[in-house]
Design a protein around this motif. Structure first.
Motif, PDB file in Angstrom:
ATOM      1  N   VAL A 124       0.803  -1.309   0.076  1.00 57.50           N
ATOM      2  CA  VAL A 124      -0.014   0.158  -0.038  1.00 57.50           C
ATOM      3  C   VAL A 124       0.766   1.184   0.054  1.00 57.50           C
ATOM      4  CG1 VAL A 124      -1.756   1.348   1.338  1.00 57.50           C
ATOM      5  CG2 VAL A 124      -1.996  -1.091   0.896  1.00 57.50           C
ATOM      6  N   ARG A 125       1.950   1.091   0.724  1.00 56.25           N
ATOM      7  CA  ARG A 125       2.785   2.387   0.737  1.00 56.25           C
ATOM      8  C   ARG A 125       3.423   2.950  -0.634  1.00 56.25           C
ATOM      9  NH1 ARG A 125       6.139   1.152   6.599  1.00 56.25           N
ATOM     10  NH2 ARG A 125       4.760   1.975   7.923  1.00 56.25           N
ATOM     11  N   ARG A 126       3.756   1.452  -1.190  1.00 59.48           N
ATOM     12  CA  ARG A 126       4.515   1.663  -2.338  1.00 59.48           C
ATOM     13  C   ARG A 126       3.359   1.934  -3.728  1.00 59.48           C
ATOM     14  NH1 ARG A 126      10.373  -0.942  -2.149  1.00 59.48           N
ATOM     15  NH2 ARG A 126      10.651  -1.157  -0.236  1.00 59.48           N
ATOM     16  N   PHE A 127       2.237   1.421  -3.684  1.00 60.88           N
ATOM     17  CA  PHE A 127       1.395   1.750  -4.611  1.00 60.88           C
ATOM     18  C   PHE A 127       0.996   3.209  -4.618  1.00 60.88           C
ATOM     19  CE2 PHE A 127      -1.026  -2.691  -4.030  1.00 60.88           C
ATOM     20  CZ  PHE A 127       0.056  -3.590  -4.611  1.00 60.88           C
ATOM     21  N   GLY A 128       0.786   3.901  -3.498  1.00 64.55           N
ATOM     22  CA  GLY A 128       0.660   5.453  -3.432  1.00 64.55           C
ATOM     23  C   GLY A 128      -0.912   5.530  -3.921  1.00 64.55           C
ATOM     24  N   ASP A 129      -0.971   6.393  -4.607  1.00 64.99           N
ATOM     25  CA  ASP A 129      -2.434   6.822  -5.406  1.00 64.99           C
ATOM     26  C   ASP A 129      -2.322   5.989  -6.687  1.00 64.99           C
ATOM     27  OD1 ASP A 129      -3.289   7.915  -2.946  1.00 64.99           O
ATOM     28  OD2 ASP A 129      -2.254   9.861  -3.589  1.00 64.99           O
ATOM     29  N   GLN A 130      -1.588   5.272  -7.108  1.00 64.49           N
ATOM     30  CA  GLN A 130      -1.319   4.653  -8.454  1.00 64.49           C
ATOM     31  C   GLN A 130      -2.375   3.360  -8.429  1.00 64.49           C
ATOM     32  OE1 GLN A 130       0.512   6.488 -11.042  1.00 64.49           O
ATOM     33  NE2 GLN A 130       0.278   7.919  -8.996  1.00 64.49           N
ATOM     34  N   GLY A 131      -2.871   3.043  -7.451  1.00 65.20           N
ATOM     35  CA  GLY A 131      -3.785   1.857  -7.522  1.00 65.20           C
ATOM     36  C   GLY A 131      -3.018   0.525  -7.550  1.00 65.20           C
ATOM     37  N   GLY A 132      -3.633  -0.607  -7.177  1.00 58.99           N
ATOM     38  CA  GLY A 132      -3.015  -1.842  -7.262  1.00 58.99           C
ATOM     39  C   GLY A 132      -3.963  -3.002  -6.909  1.00 58.99           C
ATOM     40  N   ALA A 133      -3.478  -4.009  -6.757  1.00 58.82           N
ATOM     41  CA  ALA A 133      -4.311  -5.187  -6.190  1.00 58.82           C
ATOM     42  C   ALA A 133      -3.680  -6.077  -5.278  1.00 58.82           C
ATOM     43  CB  ALA A 133      -4.683  -5.907  -7.498  1.00 58.82           C
ATOM     44  N   ILE A 134      -4.541  -6.555  -4.118  1.00 61.44           N
ATOM     45  CA  ILE A 134      -3.659  -7.429  -3.374  1.00 61.44           C
ATOM     46  C   ILE A 134      -4.693  -8.507  -3.228  1.00 61.44           C
ATOM     47  CG2 ILE A 134      -3.118  -7.747  -0.881  1.00 61.44           C
ATOM     48  CD1 ILE A 134      -2.471  -4.564  -0.662  1.00 61.44           C
ATOM     49  N   VAL A 135      -4.177  -9.765  -3.125  1.00 68.19           N
ATOM     50  CA  VAL A 135      -5.041 -11.056  -2.871  1.00 68.19           C
ATOM     51  C   VAL A 135      -4.354 -11.834  -1.702  1.00 68.19           C
ATOM     52  CG1 VAL A 135      -5.973 -13.072  -3.818  1.00 68.19           C
ATOM     53  CG2 VAL A 135      -5.742 -11.144  -5.410  1.00 68.19           C
ATOM     54  N   ASN A 136      -5.122 -11.854  -0.479  1.00 69.62           N
ATOM     55  CA  ASN A 136      -4.708 -12.774   0.638  1.00 69.62           C
ATOM     56  C   ASN A 136      -5.287 -14.135   0.377  1.00 69.62           C
ATOM     57  OD1 ASN A 136      -3.464 -10.364   1.827  1.00 69.62           O
ATOM     58  ND2 ASN A 136      -5.485  -9.907   2.501  1.00 69.62           N
ATOM     59  N   LEU A 137      -4.180 -15.192   0.703  1.00 69.12           N
ATOM     60  CA  LEU A 137      -4.742 -16.525   1.026  1.00 69.12           C
ATOM     61  C   LEU A 137      -5.394 -16.849   2.199  1.00 69.12           C
ATOM     62  CD1 LEU A 137      -4.721 -18.892  -1.361  1.00 69.12           C
ATOM     63  CD2 LEU A 137      -3.565 -16.635  -2.018  1.00 69.12           C
ATOM     64  N   SER A 138      -6.640 -17.008   2.308  1.00 69.46           N
ATOM     65  CA  SER A 138      -7.202 -17.558   3.355  1.00 69.46           C
ATOM     66  C   SER A 138      -7.435 -19.028   3.255  1.00 69.46           C
ATOM     67  CB  SER A 138      -8.752 -16.888   3.573  1.00 69.46           C
ATOM     68  OG  SER A 138      -9.390 -17.149   4.671  1.00 69.46           O
ATOM     69  N   SER A 139      -8.735 -19.568   3.952  1.00 70.46           N
ATOM     70  CA  SER A 139      -9.008 -20.935   3.989  1.00 70.46           C
ATOM     71  C   SER A 139     -10.528 -21.319   4.568  1.00 70.46           C
ATOM     72  CB  SER A 139      -7.942 -21.587   5.022  1.00 70.46           C
ATOM     73  OG  SER A 139      -8.190 -23.174   5.063  1.00 70.46           O
ATOM     74  N   VAL A 140     -10.850 -22.054   4.119  1.00 64.77           N
ATOM     75  CA  VAL A 140     -12.215 -22.698   4.486  1.00 64.77           C
ATOM     76  C   VAL A 140     -11.993 -22.757   6.049  1.00 64.77           C
ATOM     77  CG1 VAL A 140     -13.242 -23.368   2.224  1.00 64.77           C
ATOM     78  CG2 VAL A 140     -12.040 -25.109   3.732  1.00 64.77           C
ATOM     79  N   ALA A 141     -11.005 -23.085   6.439  1.00 67.10           N
ATOM     80  CA  ALA A 141     -10.880 -23.232   8.001  1.00 67.10           C
ATOM     81  C   ALA A 141     -11.243 -22.024   8.942  1.00 67.10           C
ATOM     82  CB  ALA A 141      -9.206 -23.741   8.369  1.00 67.10           C
ATOM     83  N   ALA A 142     -11.070 -20.942   8.027  1.00 60.15           N
ATOM     84  CA  ALA A 142     -11.828 -19.588   9.061  1.00 60.15           C
ATOM     85  C   ALA A 142     -13.049 -19.735   9.306  1.00 60.15           C
ATOM     86  CB  ALA A 142     -11.403 -18.523   8.147  1.00 60.15           C
ATOM     87  N   THR A 143     -13.723 -20.516   8.645  1.00 62.04           N
ATOM     88  CA  THR A 143     -15.351 -20.756   9.061  1.00 62.04           C
ATOM     89  C   THR A 143     -15.706 -21.835   9.459  1.00 62.04           C
ATOM     90  OG1 THR A 143     -15.870 -21.262   6.625  1.00 62.04           O
ATOM     91  CG2 THR A 143     -15.904 -18.767   7.310  1.00 62.04           C
ATOM     92  N   THR A 144     -14.719 -22.946   9.345  1.00 63.17           N
ATOM     93  CA  THR A 144     -15.143 -24.254   9.874  1.00 63.17           C
ATOM     94  C   THR A 144     -14.243 -24.414  11.457  1.00 63.17           C
ATOM     95  OG1 THR A 144     -13.063 -25.403   8.893  1.00 63.17           O
ATOM     96  CG2 THR A 144     -15.071 -25.169   7.580  1.00 63.17           C
ATOM     97  N   GLY A 145     -13.447 -23.915  11.630  1.00 65.81           N
ATOM     98  CA  GLY A 145     -12.674 -23.996  12.833  1.00 65.81           C
ATOM     99  C   GLY A 145     -11.853 -24.855  12.976  1.00 65.81           C
TER     100      GLY A 145
END
Length: 244
Positions: A124-145
């Motif tokens: 985010v710091r390096r994107f500044g106001d030029q835009g960009g995209a971030i994708v985080n890898l989550s898991s179904v475990a986040a909702t199943t426990g």
């Protein structure tokens, strides 16, 4: 100019599949790895052989210095970075929560949560106001426990989901999109690393599609979220889990 992309944990599994697919779609890719230089070089070599641009960079994304060094090395090699995939993640051994060592808890949180936050903050710091995209890898475990297996890992991925939504809303006005992909059980070496290489056979029957995902199927979702085709998608956790 093609977009510069960092894929953390990009030497194997979903990360490697994402790096290869993204390069084939025109991204210039930095393949981050923690220890296995040979695995990262295999991915980089395959990308270059197919006509893409890639570089491998070793860095511990669980540390602030490691993250800064990663972005500096990536930008020196592939130019400005405008996309990030926070793929690096660990589970620790499969087992009941009461048996988990404190050091395992710390390392899982350092990599899965702190590492994703540090990398996203640097992006985010390096994107500044030029835009960009971030994708985080989550898991179904986040909702199943993930009871009886790795509830600490599940908790770390729930934190990733909350972080994805909050950051997406905070930086949307700057043209930065933040999303997550939550895979179900996938055919990678994460099961062997957790101490149960036969886990895919054990869990297959729980999945409505009756099979585990291939890494490339998860990569398709990740790269779509990075692309202009998903230009109106942010703050979303996309579940890619065969109906589970």
């Amino acid at each position: 100019m093609p977009t510069g992309l960092i894929v953390t944990g990009g030497s194997r599994g979903i990360g490697a599949a994402t790096a290869r697919l993204a390069a084939g779609r025109g991204f210039r890719v930095c393949v981050n790895y923690a220890r296995d230089a040979q695995a990262a070089e295999t991915v980089v070599t395959a990308i270059r052989a197919a006509g893409g641009t890639a570089v491998g960079v070793q860095a511990d994304i669980g540390t602030e210095r490691g993250v800064r060094d990663l972005f500096d090395a990536a930008e020196a090699a592939i130019g400005p970075v405008r996309a990030l995939v926070n793929n690096a993640g660990i589970t620790g051994p499969i087992g009941r929560f009461e048996t988990v060592e404190t050091e395992t808890l710390r390392r899982v949180l350092d990599v899965n949560v702190l590492g994703s936050m540090l990398c996203a903050r640097e992006a985010v710091r390096r994107f500044g106001d030029q835009g960009g995209a971030i994708v985080n890898l989550s898991s179904v475990a986040a909702t199943t426990g993930a009871a009886g297996e790795y509830v600490h890992y599940a908790a770390s991925k729930a934190a990733v989901d909350a972080f994805t939504l909050g950051l997406a809303r905070e930086v949307a006005g700057r043209g930065i999109r933040v999303n997550a992909v939550a895979p179900g059980s996938t055919l990678t070496d994460i099961h062997a690393a957790a101490g149960e290489p036969d886990r895919p056979a054990r869990v297959r029957s729980r999945i409505p599609l009756q099979r585990l995902a291939e890494p490339e199927e998860i990569a398709e979702a990740v790269v779509w979220l990075l692309s202009d085709a998903a230009s109106y998608v942010t703050g979303t956790v996309l579940r890619v889990a065969g109906g589970f």
